[in-house]
Scaffold this active site. Sequence first.
Site, mmCIF file in Angstrom:
data_model
loop_
_atom_site.group_PDB
_atom_site.id
_atom_site.type_symbol
_atom_site.label_atom_id
_atom_site.label_comp_id
_atom_site.label_asym_id
_atom_site.label_seq_id
_atom_site.Cartn_x
_atom_site.Cartn_y
_atom_site.Cartn_z
ATOM 1 N N LYS A 1 8.032 -8.762 -5.154
ATOM 2 C CA LYS A 1 7.734 -7.808 -6.213
ATOM 3 C C LYS A 1 6.412 -8.118 -6.885
ATOM 4 O O LYS A 1 5.657 -7.237 -7.267
ATOM 5 C CB LYS A 1 8.874 -7.864 -7.244
ATOM 6 C CG LYS A 1 8.704 -6.965 -8.438
ATOM 7 C CD LYS A 1 8.900 -5.547 -8.030
ATOM 8 C CE LYS A 1 8.656 -4.554 -9.136
ATOM 9 N NZ LYS A 1 8.224 -3.256 -8.590
ATOM 10 N N HIS B 1 -11.643 12.584 12.364
ATOM 11 C CA HIS B 1 -12.586 11.535 12.784
ATOM 12 C C HIS B 1 -11.881 10.383 13.485
ATOM 13 O O HIS B 1 -12.338 9.247 13.401
ATOM 14 C CB HIS B 1 -13.378 11.041 11.568
ATOM 15 C CG HIS B 1 -14.167 12.133 10.931
ATOM 16 N ND1 HIS B 1 -15.354 12.591 11.467
ATOM 17 C CD2 HIS B 1 -13.920 12.902 9.852
ATOM 18 C CE1 HIS B 1 -15.805 13.583 10.714
ATOM 19 N NE2 HIS B 1 -14.952 13.795 9.732
ATOM 20 N N ARG C 1 12.240 -11.129 -6.960
ATOM 21 C CA ARG C 1 10.956 -11.826 -6.970
ATOM 22 C C ARG C 1 10.682 -12.572 -5.667
ATOM 23 O O ARG C 1 9.580 -13.047 -5.426
ATOM 24 C CB ARG C 1 10.901 -12.824 -8.129
ATOM 25 C CG ARG C 1 10.962 -12.177 -9.495
ATOM 26 C CD ARG C 1 10.878 -13.223 -10.560
ATOM 27 N NE ARG C 1 9.549 -13.782 -10.649
ATOM 28 C CZ ARG C 1 8.626 -13.351 -11.485
ATOM 29 N NH1 ARG C 1 8.893 -12.374 -12.305
ATOM 30 N NH2 ARG C 1 7.432 -13.897 -11.503
ATOM 31 N N GLU D 1 -0.022 6.487 -1.147
ATOM 32 C CA GLU D 1 1.189 5.949 -1.765
ATOM 33 C C GLU D 1 2.441 6.352 -0.972
ATOM 34 O O GLU D 1 3.359 5.555 -0.787
ATOM 35 C CB GLU D 1 1.273 6.417 -3.228
ATOM 36 C CG GLU D 1 2.497 5.976 -4.003
ATOM 37 C CD GLU D 1 2.694 4.458 -4.097
ATOM 38 O OE1 GLU D 1 1.792 3.692 -3.718
ATOM 39 O OE2 GLU D 1 3.785 4.053 -4.537
ATOM 40 N N ASN E 1 6.975 -22.299 -8.652
ATOM 41 C CA ASN E 1 6.441 -21.012 -8.239
ATOM 42 C C ASN E 1 4.932 -21.146 -8.274
ATOM 43 O O ASN E 1 4.379 -21.586 -9.275
ATOM 44 C CB ASN E 1 6.911 -19.932 -9.227
ATOM 45 C CG ASN E 1 6.340 -18.561 -8.910
ATOM 46 O OD1 ASN E 1 5.863 -18.331 -7.801
ATOM 47 N ND2 ASN E 1 6.390 -17.665 -9.882
ATOM 48 N N GLY E 2 4.247 -20.805 -7.176
ATOM 49 C CA GLY E 2 2.788 -20.928 -7.153
ATOM 50 C C GLY E 2 2.342 -21.725 -5.949
ATOM 51 O O GLY E 2 3.111 -21.924 -4.996
ATOM 52 N N LYS F 1 4.991 3.636 0.656
ATOM 53 C CA LYS F 1 6.426 3.585 0.348
ATOM 54 C C LYS F 1 7.234 3.544 1.646
ATOM 55 O O LYS F 1 8.162 2.766 1.776
ATOM 56 C CB LYS F 1 6.871 4.805 -0.474
ATOM 57 C CG LYS F 1 6.472 4.814 -1.924
ATOM 58 C CD LYS F 1 7.204 3.859 -2.826
ATOM 59 C CE LYS F 1 6.576 2.517 -2.883
ATOM 60 N NZ LYS F 1 5.449 2.190 -3.625
ATOM 61 N N GLU G 1 6.877 0.141 3.427
ATOM 62 C CA GLU G 1 7.464 -0.990 2.713
ATOM 63 C C GLU G 1 8.954 -1.134 2.946
ATOM 64 O O GLU G 1 9.439 -2.242 3.117
ATOM 65 C CB GLU G 1 7.246 -0.831 1.196
ATOM 66 C CG GLU G 1 5.860 -1.162 0.727
ATOM 67 C CD GLU G 1 5.721 -0.958 -0.778
ATOM 68 O OE1 GLU G 1 5.205 -1.858 -1.450
ATOM 69 O OE2 GLU G 1 6.121 0.114 -1.294
HETATM 70 C C1 G6P Z 1 3.132 -6.282 -4.682
HETATM 71 C C2 G6P Z 1 4.264 -5.297 -4.797
HETATM 72 C C3 G6P Z 1 3.717 -3.882 -4.877
HETATM 73 C C4 G6P Z 1 2.741 -3.773 -6.034
HETATM 74 C C5 G6P Z 1 1.611 -4.800 -5.930
HETATM 75 C C6 G6P Z 1 0.800 -4.869 -7.218
HETATM 76 O O1 G6P Z 1 2.520 -6.139 -3.462
HETATM 77 O O2 G6P Z 1 5.146 -5.421 -3.691
HETATM 78 O O3 G6P Z 1 4.777 -2.975 -5.082
HETATM 79 O O4 G6P Z 1 2.192 -2.494 -6.062
HETATM 80 O O5 G6P Z 1 2.165 -6.099 -5.734
HETATM 81 O O6 G6P Z 1 1.635 -5.317 -8.247
HETATM 82 P P1 G6P Z 1 1.358 -5.125 -9.782
HETATM 83 O O7 G6P Z 1 2.457 -5.879 -10.461
HETATM 84 O O8 G6P Z 1 0.004 -5.743 -10.042
HETATM 85 O O9 G6P Z 1 1.355 -3.675 -10.092
#
Ligand code: G6P
Length: 609
Positions: free
Chosen positions: A604, A505, A27, A482, A101-102, A486, A489
């Site tokens: 995450k 373009h 997290r 996607e 958290n927040g 990946k 990331e």
């Molecule tokens: C973060 C994660 C991504 C994820 C996105 C949306 O950026 O690192 O892997 O796709 O949030 O998250 P969610 O929990 O809403 O699918």
Amino acid sequence: MCGIVAYTGSKSCQHLLLEGLKRLEYRGYDSAGIATIENGRIRVVKTVGRVANLEDKLEEVGGLRGTIGMCHTRWATHGGVTDPNAHPHTDDRAGICLIHNGIIENYAALKTYLQEKGHTFSSDTDTEVLAMLIGELYDGDLEAAVQAALREVTGAYGIVVMCEREPDTLVAARKGSPLMVGVGDGEFIIASDGSAIVSHTSQAFALEDYQVVKVTPTGFRTSTIHNVPVTPKVQQLEIELEEIELGGFSHFMQKEIFEQPKALANTFRGRIDAKEGKVVLGGVATLAKELIRARRTILLGQGTALHAAMIGEYMLEDLAKIGAVAEYASEFRYRNPIIEEGTVAIAVSQSGETADTLAALLEAKERGALALGVINVVGSTIARETDAGVYLRVGPEIGVASTKAFVGQVAVLTLLALWWARRRQMSADQCAEMLRHLETVPEKIERILAQDAQIRRVTEKYVERENWLFLGRGYNYPTALEGALKLKEISYIHAEGMPAAEMKHGPIALINDGMPAVFIANRGRQYDKVMSNIAEVKARGGHVIAVATEGDTQIAKHAHDVLYIPDIPEALSPMLAVVPLQLMAYHAAVLRGHDVDKPRNLAKSVTVE
Ligand code: G6P
């Protein structure tokens, strides 16, 4: 974003807290800290870096004793990544200790107020301001002080607080950031998600927004921040330990890629009646009438979830013949959107906690849309805000780079599109045929996974290149996005995904000798056009890696490398085509020596804007 674990009971808790914290490290992981009350005094140990760094530091100081404590992994928002900015934070008067958290949005005004009262701060964080505020308001009752402080706060929080003067009490509260309370026998464990609780107790409840819980080893009391008592629903946690353990794999991301066949079989279980050409979705049944009459859908998500939403957009229009548009939730929420009558907003989210997705869904609801959820985490905030929805059922996803949740989201959107299609214009036979194909997806993914070694060899050839393109058309344009995401990331390679036709373009100017260009070139309506795009890249010296359909004997003449996926109707192909791209990204990161499950700067679940 941040991981929170706290304990009160009769056990010495340092080890137990750290064990929970490791489960939550996905997290956030830029710093970590722990505090216990030892002989009536709060002791805090914190450090930048991972939980492992914290363990080293604890060893240096001889460890912490005590049967009450809290710990935290941080993903920085306010204030840089430094030891003083790591949590827990303490106040300067009342012996308060807090993890958070927040974001406290009005922290600047509160800080000025507290400085005028003579408090001195030792960090740049919004969290320390909240610790000081609670200390300022403390008058012998921690629960009351927390409630009073939170009445002054705007922003998002999941907090746990303890106080030297009440040495067996934890007070926790939530607004916007999830918190669960595990109820054990003479002990309680509070955490930002159930995976840190499940090895101690399977009984737990989730705090709701603006709720506060006070726990001591002998019991708990829940109330609102205005001290109105509330009764929480204690439930069985639906997490199996094996789901959150590596089980022989090197990384969670790898495990989750390989889990995809099993995960999808779970997604489909009980929902597909291929014989009758019917999709059974209990989660939307109560709203069937309204949904059938719907005129337009808006799919909202961020990151990987948005890419799944984009595939959903294609499917809803193509299969269900219902207007659809997929949008970044973060853009939608601020652009003053027009919601016509008969609009259904569909939030797509693995965690069900993404701040922008939640806010966009609430905005759409406010403007009259019906709210649907395509969510993995049961009972998460977004799931609770929806009118109806369909859970992914792919199990906990721990790897920061989302994989099985993506195929789960696409699978659920396929089910939803077919559910709608069948009730609008699709015949039972047509639907039955699609469903029969859909049921083959798990086994077909299995066949792609069996090519892992070859996918690794292909990745090895290009892993030194710093710039990659990912190109696809139609249903596989989002797959290209996607694939690029990946790779970015976890391997930190610069990669761009785009519709193959868009390349001409502008991006074509980037192509130079040996630049890897990954084409999703499976059989479909635009196959010939993709082949022309491949020729254009090759003519400029680019190296083409094609994801193509088994039995395509032509493609090898045009591409430098080919990764084959089994044949399937085009609408279902993204669930297959994404798998080699996930594996390429995984191998690239491993080959480059990166920490796959904890990529730099990422979290995450993004619970702040
Ligand atoms: C973060 C994660 C991504 C994820 C996105 C949306 O950026 O690192 O892997 O796709 O949030 O998250 P969610 O929990 O809403 O699918």
